[in-house]
Motif scaffolding. Structure first.
Motif, PDB file in Angstrom:
ATOM      1  N   LYS A  58      23.587  27.924  45.378  1.00  0.00           N
ATOM      2  CA  LYS A  58      23.704  26.463  45.346  1.00  0.00           C
ATOM      3  C   LYS A  58      25.160  26.068  45.122  1.00  0.00           C
ATOM      4  O   LYS A  58      25.752  25.361  45.936  1.00  0.00           O
ATOM      5  N   ILE A  59      25.722  26.528  43.989  1.00  0.00           N
ATOM      6  CA  ILE A  59      27.163  26.349  43.760  1.00  0.00           C
ATOM      7  C   ILE A  59      27.844  27.561  44.366  1.00  0.00           C
ATOM      8  O   ILE A  59      27.916  28.631  43.757  1.00  0.00           O
ATOM      9  N   ILE A  60      28.357  27.396  45.585  1.00  0.00           N
ATOM     10  CA  ILE A  60      28.850  28.572  46.312  1.00  0.00           C
ATOM     11  C   ILE A  60      30.345  28.807  46.104  1.00  0.00           C
ATOM     12  O   ILE A  60      30.860  29.853  46.515  1.00  0.00           O
ATOM     13  N   GLY A  61      31.029  27.855  45.495  1.00  0.00           N
ATOM     14  CA  GLY A  61      32.451  28.032  45.257  1.00  0.00           C
ATOM     15  C   GLY A  61      32.906  27.256  44.041  1.00  0.00           C
ATOM     16  O   GLY A  61      32.324  26.225  43.686  1.00  0.00           O
ATOM     17  N   ALA A  62      33.940  27.762  43.368  1.00  0.00           N
ATOM     18  CA  ALA A  62      34.490  27.078  42.198  1.00  0.00           C
ATOM     19  C   ALA A  62      35.942  27.506  42.008  1.00  0.00           C
ATOM     20  O   ALA A  62      36.277  28.682  42.149  1.00  0.00           O
ATOM     21  N   ARG A  63      36.786  26.532  41.691  1.00  0.00           N
ATOM     22  CA  ARG A  63      38.198  26.805  41.418  1.00  0.00           C
ATOM     23  C   ARG A  63      38.685  25.846  40.333  1.00  0.00           C
ATOM     24  O   ARG A  63      38.143  24.761  40.163  1.00  0.00           O
ATOM     25  N   TYR A  64      39.725  26.258  39.607  1.00  0.00           N
ATOM     26  CA  TYR A  64      40.325  25.391  38.597  1.00  0.00           C
ATOM     27  C   TYR A  64      41.837  25.405  38.769  1.00  0.00           C
ATOM     28  O   TYR A  64      42.409  26.333  39.338  1.00  0.00           O
ATOM     29  N   TYR A  65      42.509  24.345  38.268  1.00  0.00           N
ATOM     30  CA  TYR A  65      43.933  24.155  38.549  1.00  0.00           C
ATOM     31  C   TYR A  65      44.762  23.763  37.337  1.00  0.00           C
ATOM     32  O   TYR A  65      45.963  23.551  37.462  1.00  0.00           O
ATOM     33  N   LYS A  67      27.446  30.998  56.759  1.00  0.00           N
ATOM     34  CA  LYS A  67      28.442  31.940  57.271  1.00  0.00           C
ATOM     35  C   LYS A  67      29.815  31.306  57.459  1.00  0.00           C
ATOM     36  O   LYS A  67      30.839  32.002  57.457  1.00  0.00           O
ATOM     37  N   LYS A  68      29.850  30.000  57.634  1.00  0.00           N
ATOM     38  CA  LYS A  68      31.133  29.311  57.845  1.00  0.00           C
ATOM     39  C   LYS A  68      31.979  29.230  56.562  1.00  0.00           C
ATOM     40  O   LYS A  68      33.166  28.909  56.627  1.00  0.00           O
ATOM     41  N   TRP A  69      31.384  29.495  55.414  1.00  0.00           N
ATOM     42  CA  TRP A  69      32.089  29.384  54.136  1.00  0.00           C
ATOM     43  C   TRP A  69      33.180  30.435  54.018  1.00  0.00           C
ATOM     44  O   TRP A  69      32.946  31.625  54.180  1.00  0.00           O
ATOM     45  N   LYS A  70      34.394  30.004  53.723  1.00  0.00           N
ATOM     46  CA  LYS A  70      35.547  30.892  53.595  1.00  0.00           C
ATOM     47  C   LYS A  70      36.119  30.889  52.176  1.00  0.00           C
ATOM     48  O   LYS A  70      37.159  31.488  51.920  1.00  0.00           O
ATOM     49  N   GLY A  71      35.446  30.185  51.267  1.00  0.00           N
ATOM     50  CA  GLY A  71      35.972  30.026  49.921  1.00  0.00           C
ATOM     51  C   GLY A  71      35.628  31.169  48.992  1.00  0.00           C
ATOM     52  O   GLY A  71      35.205  32.251  49.411  1.00  0.00           O
ATOM     53  N   ALA A  72      35.800  30.924  47.707  1.00  0.00           N
ATOM     54  CA  ALA A  72      35.592  31.966  46.698  1.00  0.00           C
ATOM     55  C   ALA A  72      35.067  31.339  45.419  1.00  0.00           C
ATOM     56  O   ALA A  72      35.183  30.144  45.192  1.00  0.00           O
ATOM     57  N   CYS A  73      34.484  32.188  44.575  1.00  0.00           N
ATOM     58  CA  CYS A  73      34.057  31.761  43.241  1.00  0.00           C
ATOM     59  C   CYS A  73      35.113  32.230  42.249  1.00  0.00           C
ATOM     60  O   CYS A  73      35.105  33.383  41.822  1.00  0.00           O
TER      61      CYS A  73
END
Length: 600
Positions: free
Chosen positions: A140-147, A123-129
């Motif tokens: 398992k992989i709950i978030g991913a970002r690219y730059y 529940k503490k997760w505030k990120g995004a996929c």
């Protein structure tokens, strides 16, 4: 990179306004690369050298530095450390731990990252996929970002990020191998933990502006710790070091950052040396992959079957001399703050089997068209996520421990090592021992305020420190620096200093330990006395009446004359009969020793 003001502030608008002033361009968005506004305050932009000089003089600017390319640093290892599958685990707490991996991305379809048996996202997760087209996260992989604009996906096409992520927190996979070599169970240090992947690198390298953006997001997303197996092309001052800047802001939020020491050994000090980072050297382990059982002078792995006594398919053999520091592992000392030992610790980094991107051939040969799910790589990059997995394991038992305490627990319980003329300057406090680290007995803590005082001591003024720390810290004037603790007395779980050759010396070091063992306990000091040096500790007995009680001691080091460019290594042990707390003592003899510190 300063802290964000607390009220009525629009970072991006302010950044664009600054760009408009220095470029005289009505549309400053033409120059903006990205704005950092979630966890700290700054921006990346395309500007000329003349415009850079204007920017440096503007009010509120902490530092301006060029974006130079950085490099990623390239089954049996956990067992070799005594970290077996049967160890005590807190699986509920482990599934709540989120490891941020700043690297080349991740291969989400790898068996090492499937979410079979995983519960809901913490529940503490505030990120995004936001991994790009055809990229799907899971539990398992709950978030991913690219730059990177030329690589609009967090999908790993290099293999490096997939490899490091699976070492830290990959699932248990039975029968994993590289073309039948090193076959067995592949697993990460904390298989039940979650992963958030931040893709900042491609085959050409890693951009500092992307690294800072990843730190900005990871801190805001709610990761518990960050592993970044990326190295600097050269040692630079902290204000020009994207990893140092990003990890400082992570430390402020209670997030420990683990970083690889680099693969430029035996060259000295070519890595980020900030004291709030956990810097990892690479060692061998007891598996050697050879074709005939003999120790090679060179290094290669052959996965092809062959009918030739000259070229044989590699196989595993036992190496009883392990662990020793890998020849490629970069070494210290710390050229920015010489009393802070670097690297901090060592972990396996040679012949490590882990998950890999099937899009990347296992060799750099352009004729290689093979696709593999698991590959064997060597580098401090592989050592770094071992420490990240161990740190996450410690955090599952002690969620309230600060980054410095977790770091201390792993350093003071590390196993002593041999086999290097540079001693701790090559392997740090020793070889990682995750099981002992959950019950270290005594720990050395340090807070953001302590790091700020250290920055003051080495040259930052009040305004610069306030812009970085976000509080009302005050640095005394340069003439009043004697009010600050000496750098040698920073509460770090190792003692390091430089001494002049052929001259007697006397140095005192002050440290404070916190009891995290038994409420009523008595620790006695034991000292390894090297030839030519006398070391005493006052007091030599510490008596504790409660948990979290703090006590201080002073280490007196007195010595005779040593030749130039030698290294003298010793250690202090505190023991209550159950816990053994080891603190390395290392002296570097060098001509022209100096305690004047330029502003970083």
């Amino acid at each position: 990179m300063g802290s964000l003001p607390k009220h009525n502030y629009s970072p991006t608008s302010h950044h664009l306004s600054m760009l408009q002033q220095i470029t005289n361009d009505n549309d400053a968005t033409n120059h903006m690369v990205r704005s950092y506004y979630k966890s700290f305050n700054g921006f990346a932009a395309m500007i000329t050298n003349q415009e850079r000089e204007k920017l440096k003089k503007m009010e509120g600017v902490v530092s301006v530095f060029p974006s130079k390319s950085l490099k990623p640093q390239t089954t049996r290892s956990w067992d070799f450390m005594g970290f077996k599958e049967s160890i005590q685990r807190n699986k509920t707490a482990e599934s709540d731990v989120i490891i941020g991996v700043i690297d080349t991305g991740i291969w989400p379809e790898s068996e090492s990252f499937n979410d079979h048996g995983f519960g809901p996202i913490p529940k503490k997760w505030k990120g995004a996929c936001k991994g790009g087209k055809n990229f799907r996260c899971n539990n398992k992989i709950i978030g991913a970002r690219y730059y990177l604009e030329d690589q609009p996906s967090a999908r790993d096409i290099v293999g490096h990020g997939t490899h490091t992520a699976s070492i830290a927190a990959g699932n248990k996979v039975v029968g994993a191998s590289f073309n039948g070599i090193a076959e067995g169970v592949a697993r990460g240090g904390v298989p039940s933990a979650r992963i958030a992947a931040y893709s900042v690198c491609n085959e050409q390298g890693c951009r500092p502006d992307a690294i800072l953006a990843a730190f900005d997001d990871a801190i805001a997303d709610g990761v518990d710790l960050i592993t970044i197996s990326i190295g600097l092309p050269e040692q630079v001052t902290f204000d020009k070091d994207a990893i140092a800047i990003g990890s400082f802001h992570a430390m402020k939020k209670g997030i420990l950052t683990i970083n690889s020491a680099g693969n430029d050994g035996p060259n000295t000090a070519t890595f980020s040396v900030s004291p709030w980072l956990f810097t990892v050297a690479a060692t061998t382990m007891d598996r050697v992959l050879l074709g005939n059982g003999l120790m090679p002078l060179g290094k290669s792995i052959n996965g092809f079957a062959s009918n030739s006594a000259e070229i044989l398919s590699s196989a595993g053999f036992i190496n009883n001399s392990a662990p020793i520091v890998a020849e490629f592992s970069s070494v210290g000392p710390n050229m920015q703050i010489r009393e802070i030992m670097k690297p901090d610790i060592s972990a396996p980094g040679v012949d490590i089997l882990a998950a890999y991107s099937p899009l990347k051939p296992p060799s750099p040969d352009k004729r290689d068209k093979r696709s593999v799910k698991y590959n064997i790589l060597s580098g401090t990059s592989m050592a770094c996520p071992h420490v990240a997995g161990a740190a996450a394991y410690v955090k599952t038992f002690h969620p309230d421990w600060s980054p410095a305490v977790i770091k201390s627990s792993l350093m003071t319980t590390a196993k002593p090592m041999n086999g290097s003329q540079l001693a701790e300057f090559s392997y740090g406090s020793g070889f990682l021992d995750p099981v002992r680290a959950i019950n270290p007995g005594l720990v050395f803590d340090a807070s953001k305020k302590d790091y700020v005082k250290l920055l003051c001591r080495i040259g930052y003024d009040t305004m610069e420190v306030r812009k970085i720390s976000g509080d009302k810290s005050v640095c005394p004037s340069s003439s009043s620096h004697h009010h600050l603790p000496m750098t040698k007395d920073f509460n770090y779980p190792a003692i390091a200093a430089e001494i002049e050759p052929n001259k007697p010396f006397r140095i005192n070091f002050t440290r404070t330990v916190t009891n995290v063992g038994f409420a009523n306990s008595t620790y006695k000091a034991y000292i390894q006395q090297p030839s030519g040096i006398n070391i005493t500790v006052v007091p030599n007995i510490l008596e504790f009446k409660s948990v979290k009680e703090k006590q201080s001691f002073v280490v007196h080091v007195v010595g005779g004359k040593f030749s130039d460019y030698s290294v003298v290594s010793s250690s202090l042990l505190w023991s209550d009969g159950t816990h053994t707390v080891r603190c390395p003592i290392i002296l570097r003899v060098i001509k022209g020793k100096c305690y004047f510190y330029n502003k970083i």
